[in-house]
Design an enzyme around this catalytic site. Sequence first.
Site, PDB file in Angstrom:
ATOM      1  N   GLU A  52      41.175  41.364  75.787  1.00 23.98           N
ATOM      2  CA  GLU A  52      41.662  41.971  74.559  1.00 23.98           C
ATOM      3  C   GLU A  52      42.667  40.870  73.818  1.00 23.98           C
ATOM      4  O   GLU A  52      42.424  40.908  72.679  1.00 23.98           O
ATOM      5  CB  GLU A  52      42.703  43.410  75.256  1.00 23.98           C
ATOM      6  CG  GLU A  52      42.107  44.072  75.896  1.00 23.98           C
ATOM      7  CD  GLU A  52      42.212  43.798  77.597  1.00 23.98           C
ATOM      8  OE1 GLU A  52      42.338  45.116  78.095  1.00 23.98           O
ATOM      9  OE2 GLU A  52      42.029  42.611  77.750  1.00 23.98           O
ATOM     10  N   HIS A  90      43.126  37.430  78.917  1.00 20.57           N
ATOM     11  CA  HIS A  90      42.321  38.656  78.915  1.00 20.57           C
ATOM     12  C   HIS A  90      41.555  38.936  77.717  1.00 20.57           C
ATOM     13  O   HIS A  90      41.500  38.314  76.705  1.00 20.57           O
ATOM     14  CB  HIS A  90      43.449  39.725  79.005  1.00 20.57           C
ATOM     15  CG  HIS A  90      44.205  39.650  80.255  1.00 20.57           C
ATOM     16  ND1 HIS A  90      44.637  40.907  80.820  1.00 20.57           N
ATOM     17  CD2 HIS A  90      44.269  38.801  81.102  1.00 20.57           C
ATOM     18  CE1 HIS A  90      45.314  40.431  81.922  1.00 20.57           C
ATOM     19  NE2 HIS A  90      45.172  39.205  82.211  1.00 20.57           N
ATOM     20  N   CYS A 140      48.392  43.515  77.592  1.00 18.89           N
ATOM     21  CA  CYS A 140      47.103  43.807  76.375  1.00 18.89           C
ATOM     22  C   CYS A 140      47.566  45.117  75.749  1.00 18.89           C
ATOM     23  O   CYS A 140      47.383  45.038  74.362  1.00 18.89           O
ATOM     24  CB  CYS A 140      45.993  43.972  77.150  1.00 18.89           C
ATOM     25  SG  CYS A 140      45.406  42.231  77.846  1.00 18.89           S
TER      26      CYS A 140
END
Length: 155
Positions: free
Chosen positions: A53, A51, A84
């Site tokens: 992040e 992801h 995250c």
Amino acid sequence: MDEVFMREALKEAHKAYEINEVPIGAVIVKDGEIVGRGFNQKESLKDATLHSEITAIKEACNNLGGWRLPGCTMYVTLEPCPMCAGAIVNSRIDRLVIGAKDLKTGACGSVLDITNNKMLNHQPEVKFGILEEECSKLLKEFFAGLRKNKEVNHG
């Protein structure tokens, strides 16, 4: 300054969009400078942890020389998921600035609230709604395109 750095996160989201990934982008800032950038790559690299992040946190940790990120602010175009949000708490990021809420999997107040859980050892300051319309629009365009392609291919 929040809008300036959210625009940088949007640039990262556009990179994801260009490779047919869900367009979410993140940047991490310390002392007015970007120390980490990331965009979704989980489909293209076949890794559920990639992801935006997580990628930004990894880059910031490498650039700053440690796993703790005190004094840092993360800007992300969509509210972080539980994974995250947990990484944000674990890396001790001081401040989290979010473009759009995620009413399906958001873990910073929308569905769950990992970032404000007093049972955890760290709670970053969380701010919502910076360039929210632009962040939402990019996601809506992406998913509308997916639906259109699905109709054409199954039509």
